[in-house]
Motif scaffolding. Structure first.
Motif, PDB file in Angstrom:
ATOM      1  N   GLU A 140     108.622 114.608  11.416  1.00 48.67           N
ATOM      2  CA  GLU A 140     109.115 113.340  11.999  1.00 48.67           C
ATOM      3  C   GLU A 140     108.102 112.789  12.994  1.00 48.67           C
ATOM      4  OE1 GLU A 140     113.090 113.130  13.627  1.00 48.67           O
ATOM      5  OE2 GLU A 140     113.834 114.504  12.071  1.00 48.67           O
ATOM      6  N   VAL A 141     107.499 113.692  13.807  1.00 49.27           N
ATOM      7  CA  VAL A 141     106.501 113.256  14.786  1.00 49.27           C
ATOM      8  C   VAL A 141     105.313 112.640  14.049  1.00 49.27           C
ATOM      9  CG1 VAL A 141     104.812 114.102  16.478  1.00 49.27           C
ATOM     10  CG2 VAL A 141     107.177 114.839  16.621  1.00 49.27           C
ATOM     11  N   LYS A 142     104.864 113.246  12.963  1.00 51.35           N
ATOM     12  CA  LYS A 142     103.741 112.714  12.202  1.00 51.35           C
ATOM     13  C   LYS A 142     104.096 111.348  11.612  1.00 51.35           C
ATOM     14  CE  LYS A 142     101.570 117.080  10.926  1.00 51.35           C
ATOM     15  NZ  LYS A 142     101.217 117.982   9.833  1.00 51.35           N
ATOM     16  N   ALA A 143     105.315 111.269  11.092  1.00 51.36           N
ATOM     17  CA  ALA A 143     105.734 109.996  10.510  1.00 51.36           C
ATOM     18  C   ALA A 143     105.786 108.911  11.573  1.00 51.36           C
ATOM     19  CB  ALA A 143     107.106 110.155   9.838  1.00 51.36           C
ATOM     20  N   LEU A 144     106.280 109.228  12.755  1.00 49.29           N
ATOM     21  CA  LEU A 144     106.346 108.251  13.854  1.00 49.29           C
ATOM     22  C   LEU A 144     104.946 107.893  14.352  1.00 49.29           C
ATOM     23  CD1 LEU A 144     109.386 109.565  15.926  1.00 49.29           C
ATOM     24  CD2 LEU A 144     109.260 107.483  14.563  1.00 49.29           C
ATOM     25  N   GLU A 145     104.038 108.843  14.342  1.00 49.45           N
ATOM     26  CA  GLU A 145     102.651 108.557  14.754  1.00 49.45           C
ATOM     27  C   GLU A 145     102.018 107.567  13.773  1.00 49.45           C
ATOM     28  OE1 GLU A 145     100.641 112.337  15.005  1.00 49.45           O
ATOM     29  OE2 GLU A 145     101.315 112.697  17.051  1.00 49.45           O
ATOM     30  N   LYS A 146     102.309 107.712  12.485  1.00 50.24           N
ATOM     31  CA  LYS A 146     101.748 106.802  11.475  1.00 50.24           C
ATOM     32  C   LYS A 146     102.318 105.398  11.676  1.00 50.24           C
ATOM     33  CE  LYS A 146     100.746 110.100   7.837  1.00 50.24           C
ATOM     34  NZ  LYS A 146     101.071 110.544   6.489  1.00 50.24           N
ATOM     35  N   VAL A 147     103.597 105.390  11.997  1.00 47.48           N
ATOM     36  CA  VAL A 147     104.240 104.085  12.195  1.00 47.48           C
ATOM     37  C   VAL A 147     103.650 103.413  13.423  1.00 47.48           C
ATOM     38  CG1 VAL A 147     106.430 102.970  12.780  1.00 47.48           C
ATOM     39  CG2 VAL A 147     106.365 104.770  11.047  1.00 47.48           C
ATOM     40  N   LEU A 148     103.392 104.146  14.468  1.00 45.60           N
ATOM     41  CA  LEU A 148     102.879 103.569  15.698  1.00 45.60           C
ATOM     42  C   LEU A 148     101.425 103.156  15.567  1.00 45.60           C
ATOM     43  CD1 LEU A 148     104.433 105.911  18.413  1.00 45.60           C
ATOM     44  CD2 LEU A 148     105.000 103.526  17.950  1.00 45.60           C
ATOM     45  N   GLN A 149     100.706 103.619  14.667  1.00 49.61           N
ATOM     46  CA  GLN A 149      99.305 103.267  14.566  1.00 49.61           C
ATOM     47  C   GLN A 149      99.149 101.992  13.891  1.00 49.61           C
ATOM     48  OE1 GLN A 149      97.232 106.370  12.575  1.00 49.61           O
ATOM     49  NE2 GLN A 149      97.356 107.705  14.297  1.00 49.61           N
TER      50      GLN A 149
END
Length: 149
Positions: A140-149
């Motif tokens: 989930e953290v990785k997915a949120l990091e991708k979204v934030l970039q």
């Protein structure tokens, strides 16, 4: 046994003791008879004459004193064997008691081992669940990091 025999000889001054019977030992006599039985050297009908051949030449009173002395020696040997048996019985009782205590301790330790194994299994399962949760959260953290970039 030699100390006992010496004191018996000293205390039996008033008793007629034949020279060839001074070293009489019930245990030795029995073992000699057993050896002869094993070899097959004994006749079918044993002569039960307790007094050696020299004893036939002494009087009845001397024979009685001799037999009384021999009986006293045999009684002392019997008392010694009985005492030894009692000691062995006591030792056996002590060993039985120690064995029982050891078995109880073994049972207690086995229960402790079983309890610790079940706790270990429980903690393994909790650890696996925590690892799965952690992996899910990392994804989930990785997915949120991708979204934030």
């Amino acid at each position: 046994s030699s100390k006992i025999r010496n004191t018996e000889i000293q205390s039996a001054d008033d008793v007629a003791v034949l020279e060839d019977c001074r070293d009489f030992s019930l245990a030795k006599t029995i073992s000699r008879i057993e050896e002869k039985l094993e070899k097959g050297d004994l006749p079918d009908c044993l002569d039960d004459d307790i007094i050696p051949s020299v004893g036939n030449e002494i009087g009845a009173e001397a024979q009685i004193r001799f037999l009384k002395a021999k009986l006293r020696v045999m009684q002392e040997e019997l008392d010694s064997v009985v005492c030894e048996c009692r000691k062995k019985d006591d030792e056996n009782q002590n060993l039985k008691s120690r064995l029982k205590d050891t078995e109880e301790e073994n049972t207690r330790l086995q229960r402790t081992i079983n309890m610790q194994q079940s706790q270990t299994e429980k903690y393994k399962m909790l650890s696996q669940e925590a690892n799965k949760k952690s992996e899910g959260l990392q994804q989930e953290v990785k997915a949120l990091e991708k979204v934030l970039q």
